[in-house]
Design a protein around this motif. Sequence first.
Motif, mmCIF file in Angstrom:
data_model
loop_
_atom_site.group_PDB
_atom_site.id
_atom_site.type_symbol
_atom_site.label_atom_id
_atom_site.label_comp_id
_atom_site.label_asym_id
_atom_site.label_seq_id
_atom_site.Cartn_x
_atom_site.Cartn_y
_atom_site.Cartn_z
ATOM 1 N N ALA A 87 0.829 -1.210 0.000
ATOM 2 C CA ALA A 87 0.000 0.000 0.000
ATOM 3 C C ALA A 87 0.858 1.253 0.000
ATOM 4 O O ALA A 87 0.536 2.251 -0.647
ATOM 5 C CB ALA A 87 -0.933 -0.013 1.212
ATOM 6 N N TYR A 88 1.979 1.200 0.713
ATOM 7 C CA TYR A 88 2.898 2.342 0.712
ATOM 8 C C TYR A 88 3.511 2.561 -0.668
ATOM 9 O O TYR A 88 3.824 3.689 -1.057
ATOM 10 C CB TYR A 88 4.005 2.131 1.742
ATOM 11 C CG TYR A 88 3.592 2.483 3.149
ATOM 12 C CD1 TYR A 88 3.706 3.771 3.632
ATOM 13 C CD2 TYR A 88 3.076 1.511 4.004
ATOM 14 C CE1 TYR A 88 3.319 4.106 4.915
ATOM 15 C CE2 TYR A 88 2.693 1.823 5.293
ATOM 16 C CZ TYR A 88 2.810 3.126 5.741
ATOM 17 O OH TYR A 88 2.417 3.440 7.022
ATOM 18 N N LEU A 89 3.669 1.465 -1.414
ATOM 19 C CA LEU A 89 4.219 1.574 -2.768
ATOM 20 C C LEU A 89 3.140 1.910 -3.798
ATOM 21 O O LEU A 89 3.456 2.090 -4.982
ATOM 22 C CB LEU A 89 4.904 0.259 -3.156
ATOM 23 C CG LEU A 89 6.151 -0.116 -2.346
ATOM 24 C CD1 LEU A 89 6.679 -1.471 -2.799
ATOM 25 C CD2 LEU A 89 7.234 0.952 -2.493
ATOM 26 N N GLY A 90 1.889 1.975 -3.390
ATOM 27 C CA GLY A 90 0.787 2.285 -4.300
ATOM 28 C C GLY A 90 0.342 1.100 -5.134
ATOM 29 O O GLY A 90 -0.372 1.268 -6.120
ATOM 30 N N LYS A 91 0.731 -0.125 -4.745
ATOM 31 C CA LYS A 91 0.392 -1.319 -5.525
ATOM 32 C C LYS A 91 -0.933 -1.948 -5.103
ATOM 33 O O LYS A 91 -1.464 -2.801 -5.805
ATOM 34 C CB LYS A 91 1.508 -2.360 -5.395
ATOM 35 C CG LYS A 91 2.835 -1.896 -6.008
ATOM 36 C CD LYS A 91 3.906 -2.976 -5.864
ATOM 37 C CE LYS A 91 5.208 -2.537 -6.501
ATOM 38 N NZ LYS A 91 6.279 -3.565 -6.372
ATOM 39 N N GLU A 92 -1.448 -1.570 -3.935
ATOM 40 C CA GLU A 92 -2.737 -2.065 -3.474
ATOM 41 C C GLU A 92 -3.381 -1.018 -2.578
ATOM 42 O O GLU A 92 -2.709 -0.113 -2.074
ATOM 43 C CB GLU A 92 -2.581 -3.385 -2.716
ATOM 44 C CG GLU A 92 -1.736 -3.299 -1.456
ATOM 45 C CD GLU A 92 -1.680 -4.631 -0.720
ATOM 46 O OE1 GLU A 92 -2.723 -5.316 -0.671
ATOM 47 O OE2 GLU A 92 -0.606 -4.972 -0.207
ATOM 48 N N LEU A 93 -4.686 -1.166 -2.390
ATOM 49 C CA LEU A 93 -5.431 -0.225 -1.558
ATOM 50 C C LEU A 93 -5.990 -0.958 -0.351
ATOM 51 O O LEU A 93 -6.761 -1.914 -0.487
ATOM 52 C CB LEU A 93 -6.583 0.399 -2.359
ATOM 53 C CG LEU A 93 -7.498 1.359 -1.580
ATOM 54 C CD1 LEU A 93 -6.696 2.573 -1.091
ATOM 55 C CD2 LEU A 93 -8.672 1.798 -2.442
#
Length: 260
Positions: A87-93
């Motif tokens: 989530a921090y990498l923007g790959k999942e929410l």
Amino acid sequence: MRNHIHFVVQTGDIPLSRIMQNVSLRYTKWINYSQSRTGHLFQGRYKALLIDADAYLLELVRYIHLNPVRAGIVAATDEYPWSGHGAYLGKELLPWLTTDYVLSMFSPGAEHARKVYDSFVKDGIGEGKRKEFHSGTCEGRILGSDSFTDEILSMVDQKSEQEYSLPEVIATVCAHFHISEELLKAAGKTRPMTEARAVAAAIVQTAPHLRLTDLTKLLGRDISALGKAAQRIAGDVKKRRIVSELVDAMRKECCKCPKL
């Protein structure tokens, strides 16, 4: 991790103890229902550490996300599915996870912040166990500089003899009987709720700084009924031992370090 989990939590008006009680109860009920099992799920009480965010937050987030790598479970952080790292990498929410605050400490731009964060985490792969993230400067409950610790301690009432509050009694009793505060207040005379209310009443009656009338208002019960329930506890050796153990636990928590 295989037998425990780490959270970085920012609390507001709701005490952490109540949050953890709610999460533990709901998760246990869901696991028991989904796997057709009964009984306890977690062993022991959670451990909390108040940290100085300015000095330790980023390193603590990195330390937690690298735990699976450090434990030899995976070779890289992005291989571990039970983590907020993606989530921090923007790959999942993850709706329950807020990443904006941590990422903003790297850069005001989201994309650049994620890249810097990723590099920051990878730079710590060779880092070993850090004892400060497992203990603190006040009986394992505060992590920060001397000035930060002094500031925190000055914000709470430093009585020579710490006193536990009525909400703490309720939270402790509910945790012991593995029920929610809503169930404790609910109408009816089913166990273990009736037993939990009786134990709470007995604890209050043994505490000179607490009043049974306040407990009756909180639980929506008649004072005479709670008084009789407390008397029954007084005549039961096993129940008296429970009361004594819970009181000792609350006093120990108060004396170790002020409630933060």
